[in-house]
Structures are given as structure tokens and as C-alpha cells.
Design an enzyme around this catalytic site. Sequence first.
Site, PDB file in Angstrom:
ATOM      1  N   ARG A  61      -1.203   0.525 -17.021  1.00  0.00           N
ATOM      2  CA  ARG A  61      -0.830   1.588 -16.092  1.00  0.00           C
ATOM      3  C   ARG A  61      -0.307   2.815 -16.809  1.00  0.00           C
ATOM      4  O   ARG A  61       0.044   3.789 -16.159  1.00  0.00           O
ATOM      5  CB  ARG A  61       0.282   1.074 -15.197  1.00  0.00           C
ATOM      6  CG  ARG A  61      -0.224   0.496 -13.917  1.00  0.00           C
ATOM      7  CD  ARG A  61       1.023   0.100 -13.184  1.00  0.00           C
ATOM      8  NE  ARG A  61       0.966   0.343 -11.801  1.00  0.00           N
ATOM      9  CZ  ARG A  61       0.575  -0.558 -10.914  1.00  0.00           C
ATOM     10  NH1 ARG A  61       0.110  -1.702 -11.281  1.00  0.00           N
ATOM     11  NH2 ARG A  61       0.635  -0.272  -9.653  1.00  0.00           N
ATOM     12  N   ARG A  66       4.898   6.068  -5.166  1.00  0.00           N
ATOM     13  CA  ARG A  66       3.945   5.282  -5.971  1.00  0.00           C
ATOM     14  C   ARG A  66       2.688   6.091  -6.260  1.00  0.00           C
ATOM     15  O   ARG A  66       2.120   6.007  -7.352  1.00  0.00           O
ATOM     16  CB  ARG A  66       3.602   3.982  -5.242  1.00  0.00           C
ATOM     17  CG  ARG A  66       4.771   2.999  -5.243  1.00  0.00           C
ATOM     18  CD  ARG A  66       4.593   1.919  -4.208  1.00  0.00           C
ATOM     19  NE  ARG A  66       3.432   1.093  -4.468  1.00  0.00           N
ATOM     20  CZ  ARG A  66       2.840   0.347  -3.545  1.00  0.00           C
ATOM     21  NH1 ARG A  66       3.268   0.342  -2.306  1.00  0.00           N
ATOM     22  NH2 ARG A  66       1.791  -0.387  -3.868  1.00  0.00           N
ATOM     23  N   ARG A 107       4.972  -5.842   2.436  1.00  0.00           N
ATOM     24  CA  ARG A 107       5.616  -5.633   1.132  1.00  0.00           C
ATOM     25  C   ARG A 107       6.731  -4.598   1.245  1.00  0.00           C
ATOM     26  O   ARG A 107       6.573  -3.589   1.911  1.00  0.00           O
ATOM     27  CB  ARG A 107       4.573  -5.183   0.101  1.00  0.00           C
ATOM     28  CG  ARG A 107       4.136  -6.321  -0.791  1.00  0.00           C
ATOM     29  CD  ARG A 107       2.964  -5.983  -1.636  1.00  0.00           C
ATOM     30  NE  ARG A 107       3.132  -4.826  -2.490  1.00  0.00           N
ATOM     31  CZ  ARG A 107       2.241  -4.446  -3.391  1.00  0.00           C
ATOM     32  NH1 ARG A 107       1.133  -5.144  -3.544  1.00  0.00           N
ATOM     33  NH2 ARG A 107       2.438  -3.383  -4.132  1.00  0.00           N
ATOM     34  N   ARG A 132      -1.222  -3.444   5.722  1.00  0.00           N
ATOM     35  CA  ARG A 132      -1.342  -4.578   4.778  1.00  0.00           C
ATOM     36  C   ARG A 132      -0.351  -5.680   5.096  1.00  0.00           C
ATOM     37  O   ARG A 132       0.796  -5.439   5.415  1.00  0.00           O
ATOM     38  CB  ARG A 132      -1.117  -4.100   3.351  1.00  0.00           C
ATOM     39  CG  ARG A 132      -1.056  -5.269   2.372  1.00  0.00           C
ATOM     40  CD  ARG A 132      -1.316  -4.885   0.975  1.00  0.00           C
ATOM     41  NE  ARG A 132      -0.362  -3.934   0.464  1.00  0.00           N
ATOM     42  CZ  ARG A 132      -0.437  -3.415  -0.750  1.00  0.00           C
ATOM     43  NH1 ARG A 132      -1.429  -3.750  -1.540  1.00  0.00           N
ATOM     44  NH2 ARG A 132       0.458  -2.559  -1.155  1.00  0.00           N
ATOM     45  N   LYS A 140      -7.572  -2.976  -5.323  1.00  0.00           N
ATOM     46  CA  LYS A 140      -7.753  -3.731  -6.565  1.00  0.00           C
ATOM     47  C   LYS A 140      -7.613  -5.238  -6.333  1.00  0.00           C
ATOM     48  O   LYS A 140      -8.445  -6.016  -6.783  1.00  0.00           O
ATOM     49  CB  LYS A 140      -6.725  -3.288  -7.623  1.00  0.00           C
ATOM     50  CG  LYS A 140      -6.798  -1.800  -7.969  1.00  0.00           C
ATOM     51  CD  LYS A 140      -5.754  -1.407  -9.002  1.00  0.00           C
ATOM     52  CE  LYS A 140      -4.316  -1.535  -8.541  1.00  0.00           C
ATOM     53  NZ  LYS A 140      -3.942  -0.649  -7.409  1.00  0.00           N
TER      54      LYS A 140
HETATM   55  P1  AP5 Z   1      -5.077  -4.152  -1.907  1.00  0.00           P
HETATM   56  O1  AP5 Z   1      -6.270  -4.931  -2.385  1.00  0.00           O
HETATM   57  O2  AP5 Z   1      -3.819  -4.877  -1.666  1.00  0.00           O
HETATM   58  O3  AP5 Z   1      -4.835  -2.878  -2.870  1.00  0.00           O
HETATM   59  P2  AP5 Z   1      -4.259  -2.780  -4.326  1.00  0.00           P
HETATM   60  O4  AP5 Z   1      -5.055  -1.755  -5.050  1.00  0.00           O
HETATM   61  O5  AP5 Z   1      -4.140  -4.137  -4.941  1.00  0.00           O
HETATM   62  O6  AP5 Z   1      -2.847  -2.147  -3.969  1.00  0.00           O
HETATM   63  P3  AP5 Z   1      -1.421  -2.463  -4.555  1.00  0.00           P
HETATM   64  O7  AP5 Z   1      -0.435  -1.825  -3.620  1.00  0.00           O
HETATM   65  O8  AP5 Z   1      -1.252  -3.915  -4.842  1.00  0.00           O
HETATM   66  O9  AP5 Z   1      -1.478  -1.646  -5.870  1.00  0.00           O
HETATM   67  P4  AP5 Z   1      -0.314  -1.237  -6.742  1.00  0.00           P
HETATM   68  O10 AP5 Z   1      -1.043  -0.886  -7.965  1.00  0.00           O
HETATM   69  O11 AP5 Z   1       0.551  -0.184  -6.186  1.00  0.00           O
HETATM   70  O12 AP5 Z   1       0.647  -2.503  -6.725  1.00  0.00           O
HETATM   71  P5  AP5 Z   1       0.953  -3.635  -7.796  1.00  0.00           P
HETATM   72  O13 AP5 Z   1       1.245  -4.870  -7.066  1.00  0.00           O
HETATM   73  O14 AP5 Z   1      -0.057  -3.633  -8.858  1.00  0.00           O
HETATM   74  O15 AP5 Z   1      -5.530  -3.365  -0.588  1.00  0.00           O
HETATM   75  C1  AP5 Z   1      -4.603  -2.592   0.167  1.00  0.00           C
HETATM   76  C2  AP5 Z   1      -4.856  -2.815   1.660  1.00  0.00           C
HETATM   77  O16 AP5 Z   1      -6.114  -2.238   2.009  1.00  0.00           O
HETATM   78  C3  AP5 Z   1      -4.949  -4.292   2.074  1.00  0.00           C
HETATM   79  O17 AP5 Z   1      -4.384  -4.456   3.345  1.00  0.00           O
HETATM   80  C4  AP5 Z   1      -6.470  -4.589   2.098  1.00  0.00           C
HETATM   81  O18 AP5 Z   1      -6.798  -5.602   3.022  1.00  0.00           O
HETATM   82  C5  AP5 Z   1      -7.040  -3.228   2.492  1.00  0.00           C
HETATM   83  N1  AP5 Z   1      -8.330  -2.911   1.851  1.00  0.00           N
HETATM   84  C6  AP5 Z   1      -8.706  -3.215   0.566  1.00  0.00           C
HETATM   85  N2  AP5 Z   1      -9.940  -2.736   0.291  1.00  0.00           N
HETATM   86  C7  AP5 Z   1     -10.352  -2.099   1.427  1.00  0.00           C
HETATM   87  C8  AP5 Z   1     -11.540  -1.390   1.779  1.00  0.00           C
HETATM   88  N3  AP5 Z   1     -12.550  -1.223   0.912  1.00  0.00           N
HETATM   89  N4  AP5 Z   1     -11.614  -0.871   3.028  1.00  0.00           N
HETATM   90  C9  AP5 Z   1     -10.589  -1.018   3.926  1.00  0.00           C
HETATM   91  N5  AP5 Z   1      -9.444  -1.687   3.656  1.00  0.00           N
HETATM   92  C10 AP5 Z   1      -9.321  -2.220   2.424  1.00  0.00           C
HETATM   93  O19 AP5 Z   1       2.311  -3.056  -8.428  1.00  0.00           O
HETATM   94  C11 AP5 Z   1       3.495  -2.997  -7.673  1.00  0.00           C
HETATM   95  C12 AP5 Z   1       4.621  -2.446  -8.536  1.00  0.00           C
HETATM   96  O20 AP5 Z   1       4.846  -3.335  -9.634  1.00  0.00           O
HETATM   97  C13 AP5 Z   1       4.367  -1.077  -9.172  1.00  0.00           C
HETATM   98  O21 AP5 Z   1       4.713  -0.017  -8.301  1.00  0.00           O
HETATM   99  C14 AP5 Z   1       5.268  -1.161 -10.411  1.00  0.00           C
HETATM  100  O22 AP5 Z   1       6.614  -0.904 -10.076  1.00  0.00           O
HETATM  101  C15 AP5 Z   1       5.143  -2.620 -10.817  1.00  0.00           C
HETATM  102  N6  AP5 Z   1       4.073  -2.853 -11.806  1.00  0.00           N
HETATM  103  C16 AP5 Z   1       2.949  -3.607 -11.647  1.00  0.00           C
HETATM  104  N7  AP5 Z   1       2.178  -3.588 -12.751  1.00  0.00           N
HETATM  105  C17 AP5 Z   1       2.819  -2.774 -13.646  1.00  0.00           C
HETATM  106  C18 AP5 Z   1       2.520  -2.329 -14.941  1.00  0.00           C
HETATM  107  N8  AP5 Z   1       1.379  -2.691 -15.581  1.00  0.00           N
HETATM  108  N9  AP5 Z   1       3.391  -1.483 -15.551  1.00  0.00           N
HETATM  109  C19 AP5 Z   1       4.543  -1.103 -14.941  1.00  0.00           C
HETATM  110  N10 AP5 Z   1       4.885  -1.486 -13.700  1.00  0.00           N
HETATM  111  C20 AP5 Z   1       4.034  -2.315 -13.049  1.00  0.00           C
HETATM  112 MG    MG Z   2      -2.515  -5.339  -5.523  1.00  0.00          MG
END
Ligand code: AP5
Ligand code: MG
Length: 209
Positions: free
Chosen positions: A88, A166, A155, A122, A13
Site C-alpha cells: 500500500r 481512507r 465494518r 457492505r 479486491k
Molecule cells: P470489497 O470486496 O469488500 O472491497 P475491497 O476492495 O476489499 O475493500 P476494502 O474496504 O476491504 O479495502 P481496503 O483496502 O480499504 O481495506 P483493507 O481491509 O484492505 O467490496 C466492497 C463492497 O462492494 C462489498 O459490499 C462488495 O459486496 C461490493 N462489491 C464488490 N465488487 C463489486 C462490484 N463489481 N459491483 C458492485 N458491488 C461490488 O484495509 C483496512 C485497513 O487496514 C486500512 O485502512 C489500513 O488501516 C489497514 N491496512 C491493511 N493493509 C495495510 C497495509 N498493507 N499497510 C498499512 N495498513 C494496512
Molecule cells: Mg477488502
Amino acid sequence: MKLILLGAPGAGKGTLAAYLIDKMGVPSVSTGNILREAIKNKTALGLSAKQYMDAGQLVPDEVVIGMLRERIAQDDCKGGFILDGFPRTIPQAEALDTIAEIDCALSLEVPDEVIEARMTGRRVCLKCGATYHIVANPPKADGVCDKCGDGLHTRSDDKPDVVADRLATYHAQTEPLKGYYGAQGKLKSIDGTQGIEKTQGFAAAALGL
Ligand code: AP5
Ligand code: MG
Ligand code: ZN
């Protein structure tokens, strides 16, 4: 356009949002990045959020809904925005419906088996939010952010046991949003397993960019 990016942890994402910011000319709002910034600055929000994030659980709805409402009320979001990681849960989606008229929810489809390699490789920049992968998208110099020169980090929630939690949280609480937006006729799904450039192409085609 007001766009939601749906997808499992590590589906890509944040990586896709970085591409769409330029293509669409609107900002991306990542609730995860806002929470990580709060943790880094040791604010009250950060201290309470950290325990949930490190356990692979969601931060309570009322906290993130308030945070999101404030962020998208800012001037730069007037012409549209990309939401990365929000909503979410169904209550978050219902709250969002009272705040903004969403055009599309784009779901990045990546099976759980592919996610672990994405997470272990990552590296993120805590200063500017840029995301890299040691194989799929390496920085020009090892351990250094291309964009701002700061050091890169792993991270704290990318440890394999937290990733498993997760993913379970995603399937239980977030995946039902596909049905929610499907029922509104707003859901589009693309294959997120084909490498970064192809994923960008699929997204551009799905969104008519
Ligand atoms: P990346 O682009 O970083 O993936 P992502 O989908 O952004 O993954 P996240 O881990 O950030 O998602 P998340 O939803 O768990 O975390 P968030 O920060 O939102 O890509 C991942 C890796 O793959 C990278 O190394 C990239 O280079 C590689 N890659 C990307 N695309 C690729 C492709 N096509 N092919 C190959 N490689 C690729 O949330 C973290 C925490 O915050 C949650 O667990 C929760 O506790 C809290 N939180 C956040 N938002 C909320 C909410 N709305 N409600 C409640 N809690 C929340
Ligand atoms: Mg992300
Ligand atoms: Zn940086």
C-alpha cells in the site's frame, strides 16, 4: 502466479480475491483481514493497529511488512498467492521485491463517487472473512453468513467520514504504486464498476485464466 490486487477501499479486491482463489488454486492474503482478526482477539498488534484503521490511516510499514513476510513464508503460499491490500506504499512494494518475484499487479478501477454506496451496503463475516453487499451480493438469509452461519457486521471503518479519509490515504500513498508496477511492466488495469460477475470476467481475461 503471484498476484497483487490494487484498488481503492471498496473497489472490490476482497470480492474478486474470493473468486480468484478457486480459479487460480492459490490462497489470498489480506492484510486488512489479518489486522481485523488481531483486533478481534485483542492482541498487542490488534490494539496498536485499531487506532490507525479507525482513523482511515495506514498501519506503519514495519508492522505490516513483518506480518506479510511471515504469512507468505507459510507452506500454502509456496505455489503462489493473491495479495489483497498489500503493498500500500512504495516502501512496502520495495520490501516485497526483496521477498518474492511478483508476476502481475491488477488494478481495479472504481471512481470515488461509486465507493460510498459500496461501503454503506457492505456486510462482513468476522469469523470467515466473507463479504456481502445488501444489494449487489446479498446473503441468502438476512444478516447470516452463507459460508459459516455466523452473524454479519458492518465494518467500523465504513462510516462515511472514515471512508473519505481512507480514500484520501489511497490517493496519496497507494495509487502511486500503479506507476511503480507500470515501470516494471507488470501493471494491468480493469474496470471495476460493472457488477461482480463482469469484473470477474475482466480479471480472468486480463490474467489469461
Ligand atoms: P470489497 O470486496 O469488500 O472491497 P475491497 O476492495 O476489499 O475493500 P476494502 O474496504 O476491504 O479495502 P481496503 O483496502 O480499504 O481495506 P483493507 O481491509 O484492505 O467490496 C466492497 C463492497 O462492494 C462489498 O459490499 C462488495 O459486496 C461490493 N462489491 C464488490 N465488487 C463489486 C462490484 N463489481 N459491483 C458492485 N458491488 C461490488 O484495509 C483496512 C485497513 O487496514 C486500512 O485502512 C489500513 O488501516 C489497514 N491496512 C491493511 N493493509 C495495510 C497495509 N498493507 N499497510 C498499512 N495498513 C494496512
Ligand atoms: Mg477488502
Ligand atoms: Zn462466515
